[in-house]
Design an enzyme around this catalytic site. Structure first.
Site, short mmCIF file in Angstrom:
data_model
loop_
_atom_site.label_atom_id
_atom_site.label_comp_id
_atom_site.label_asym_id
_atom_site.label_seq_id
_atom_site.Cartn_x
_atom_site.Cartn_y
_atom_site.Cartn_z
CG ASP A 438 -2.35 0.56 0.97
OD1 ASP A 438 -2.32 1.45 0.06
OD2 ASP A 438 -3.23 0.00 1.73
CG ASP A 495 -9.46 1.89 -0.65
OD1 ASP A 495 -8.96 0.91 -0.93
OD2 ASP A 495 -9.10 2.73 0.25
C1 GLA Z 1 -5.90 1.66 2.13
C2 GLA Z 1 -6.02 0.60 1.18
C3 GLA Z 1 -7.25 -0.42 1.94
C4 GLA Z 1 -6.81 -0.74 3.16
C5 GLA Z 1 -6.36 0.27 4.19
C6 GLA Z 1 -5.74 -0.29 5.23
O1 GLA Z 1 -6.62 2.50 2.30
O2 GLA Z 1 -6.61 0.98 -0.03
O3 GLA Z 1 -7.80 -1.36 0.95
O4 GLA Z 1 -5.53 -1.74 2.66
O5 GLA Z 1 -5.50 1.35 3.42
O6 GLA Z 1 -5.17 0.90 6.23
#
Ligand code: GLA
Length: 691
Positions: A438, A495
């Site tokens: 990430d 997301d």
């Molecule tokens: C980001 C990612 C999510 C999740 C969160 C965890 O927002 O896009 O899918 O993994 O971080 O903190």
């Protein structure tokens, strides 16, 4: 005069130059005959001169030259180490060429500079990869270096590029051509939700399925600049390069990332198919690796990790058909929320007193493999890592935080070592076959060394752990580009697990990305990011369009929802092998409420149409949906896969609602298939098999 050409069966690119000057693209489009006289072509390409012009038209070369009265943006902006502007003047030095590659070297003896442009055409995917480099005998400062410059067509009224935001990536923006510049500059230091690095230039009359189109993608994860410029003489140029000023240090060598370009005579889909195939077959690691159904626990538990709860969830997920369990954020440090512990990549023994092994063993016992979340480039000020190494941070100490976090300076060897050691230790001491990588904030400054540092770390991990697959996530789709995809096998597109939003994002992302690398999960009944509720059928089928997974607490599912999810997952597993290499073709819908695509197998023997209804229709009865790329004379069996989903308000006795039908490719492409009436936020799935 010098001329060069690169050909595939879909296009010809011709470059030429006189008296050793910088080469120009003098033709790019449909294939030209082998016998074409390129010298004559150059003559034909020359513009006339009239009043109010220079005595010769300035050349739009692959690196427009600021010393030749070029009236537009130059290809290079540099200064010496003291900051004094340098205006290079290049002359031909040498070339290397093969059937599919061309490298042209130009020198500037006054400044002791060398410029090299490299082109490569892929004869199967038809993608042209181009990049430029600049060498100097002395340290110089680079403000701007464009990848080799391509012309844009003049019979084009508009261009498309992409904007976006968290939970709404790949928004297509249409801008009319006009005198001057359309510029996109991404100074966030990552590929970004806001500025996917791409441009599409359709000739007038282009649709998804027909017309001539030029498309570009700049493969760089550190922020880019795009210039689409109409010059006073009508010529149009397209420049892509790293964001200006992102080279913070003087150096003797600079290079652009790769600009991927393609011409299509088959509408937007022609470009899309080239890019999809190129990513799948040329760019990602292990393209043939089977795609397991994911389960990701983020929206089920967030930071609230408990081995018993997670084990129960894993049991449910496996029963629904999941094959890979991904443990998301919250397993390390004292990470109880997003204010702390990023950077402390040690298992939280409060939550996992016996390490991750008991959970991993349970996941394995359910027949699933195990994946884990990292956000390596980041640190919370409230973390042991930051307290021990405040000097590891990129940018000023009083910078604005993003999600309460700062960025580690990836150019520092100590940072690289620390992250490699921590990730390697986790991979060596646990059976982990997958990383969700990430990157949840923008950089405080734009810095190309940061991107190179991240690439180096990923490369080292990939060499050391060749079987571990990595997904690129960045608050969803904030780091999607072909260079990160060289090091990763999947992208977390967004997301947003809201199926309606996802349907739209997926549709546009397919202009560049194959289904096999595009993650798509069935979210909770009520979306956590939009607050909308969707029926499980819609959620499941939207996820089944791409690399399928689940991301909700499976314990919330009713027996009916479980059954639907199991059925759709089973369908996906039965079809995933051919769908992995299928082309995603966007369909031209006569109903603006329908967002539809056709996934066609490589051999043309089968296809599936996903017709998503994103809104209520203006007209009362559904309009026929025209399919594409079928064989006119061939017969196809057409079957509505989810015909059981027909609502009782759909009362007509359409054959398609009760039985498979046999129709010709000609009918399906010219008239189209008329689907049953349906509610908005639903999806028809149509399977076709060639007889
Ligand atoms: C980001 C990612 C999510 C999740 C969160 C965890 O927002 O896009 O899918 O993994 O971080 O903190």
């Amino acid at each position: 005069m010098q001329t060069w050409r690169l050909d595939s069966t879909a296009q010809t690119l011709v470059l030429a130059s006189k008296r050793g000057r910088m080469a120009q693209v003098i033709y790019w489009g449909n294939p030209l005959p082998k016998a074409e006289d390129l010298q004559a072509l150059f003559g034909a390409h020359t513009l006339d001169v009239t009043g109010g012009m220079l005595d010769k038209p300035p050349e739009l070369s692959i690196c427009p030259d600021a010393r030749q009265t070029f009236p537009g943006q130059p290809g290079i902006v540099i200064a010496d180490a003291n900051g004094k502007p340098m205006l290079p003047r290049f002359a031909y030095v040498s070339e290397t060429r093969s059937e599919t590659t061309l490298s042209l070297t130009y020198g500037d003896p006054d400044h002791d500079l060398t410029y090299i442009a490299h082109f490569e055409i892929d004869r199967e995917t038809h993608v042209i990869s181009a990049r430029a480099s600049l060498n100097s005998s002395q340290d110089i400062r680079l403000h701007w270096l464009s990848a080799p410059v391509f012309p844009a067509p003049q019979l084009s009224d508009e261009m498309y590029d992409f904007a976006g935001r968290w939970c709404d990536e790949f928004q297509m923006v249409t801008t009319p051509w006009s005198a001057g510049i359309r510029m996109r500059e991404n100074r966030t230091g990552r590929t970004g939700h806001e500025h996917f690095p791409a441009l599409i230039v359709p000739r007038r009359g282009t649709t998804n399925t027909q017309g001539q189109v030029y498309a570009f993608h700049y493969g760089w994860s550190g922020g880019h600049r795009m210039i689409a410029e109409e010059l006073p003489d009508g010529g149009r140029q397209v420049q892509f390069g790293n964001a200006t000023g992102s080279e913070l240090n003087a150096s003797r060598h600079f290079e652009t990332a790769t600009l991927y370009s393609v011409f299509s005579d088959a509408g937007l889909n022609g470009c899309a198919v080239s890019f999809q195939r190129h990513v799948r077959d040329r760019i990602v690691k292990n393209p043939a690796r089977p795609r397991p159904v994911h389960y990701n626990c983020w929206e089920a538990v967030y930071f609230d990790h408990d081995v018993d709860q997670l084990s129960e969830i894993a049991t449910h997920a496996a029963a629904l058909g999941a094959e890979r369990f991904v443990l998301d954020d919250g397993w390390f440090g004292v990470r109880d929320d997003d204010t702390c512990a990023l950077g402390d990549w040690f298992v939280d023994t409060r939550k996992y007193p016996n390490g991750l092994k008991p959970l991993i063993d349970h996941v394995h016992a359910q027949g699933m493999t195990f994946g884990i979340w990292f956000e390596p480039e980041m640190v919370n000020p409230n973390s042991d890592t930051f307290r021990a190494h405040p000097d590891w941070v990129l940018g000023d100490m009083d910078q604005i935080l993003g999600r309460q976090q700062m960025v580690l300076n990836m150019a520092l060897p100590a940072v690289q070592e620390y992250l490699f050691d921590r990730i390697a230790a986790m991979l060596q001491s646990n059976e982990i076959e997958y990383i969700k990588w990430d990157h949840n904030r923008v950089l405080p400054i734009v810095d190309a060394d940061q991107t190179r540092g991240t690439y180096a770390l990923l490369d080292r991990l990939n060499v050391t752990f060749p079987d571990v697959e990595i997904e690129s996530c960045s608050s969803g789709g904030g780091r999607i580009d072909f260079e990160i995809l060289h090091r990763t096998g999947r992208v977390w597109l967004s997301d947003s697990n809201d199926a309606l939003e996802r349907l739209k994002i997926q549709h546009n992302a397919a202009l560049f990305l194959p289904g096999a690398v595009t993650g798509s999960h069935v979210g909770p009944r009520k979306s956590h990011t939009s607050g909308r509720s969707h029926d499980i059928r819609f959620r499941a089928w939207v996820a089944a369009q791409r690399h399928m997974g689940f991301e909700m607490d499976p314990r919330e599912l009713t027996p009916d929802e479980q059954q639907v999810l199991r059925d759709v997952t089973t369908w996906w597993k039965e079809n995933r092998d051919w769908m992995r290499t299928a082309d995603i073709l966007r369909l031209d819908s006569a109903d603006r409420a329908i967002i539809a695509e056709q996934q066609l197998s490589q051999n043309g023997a089968q296809f599936v149409v996903f017709a998503g209804k994103a809104d209520t229709s203006n007209q009362i009865a559904p309009r026929p949906l025209r399919l594409t790329k079928l064989v006119t004379d061939a017969l196809y069996t057409i079957e509505l896969v989810n015909r059981a989903d027909a609502h009782h308000l759909s009362r007509g006795d359409q054959l398609i609602k009760t039985t498979p039908m046999t129709l010709s490719g000609g009918y399906l492409m010219n008239h189209g298939i008329t689907l049953p009436w349906s509610f908005p936020d639903s999806m028809w799935v149509l399977k076709g098999t060639k007889l």
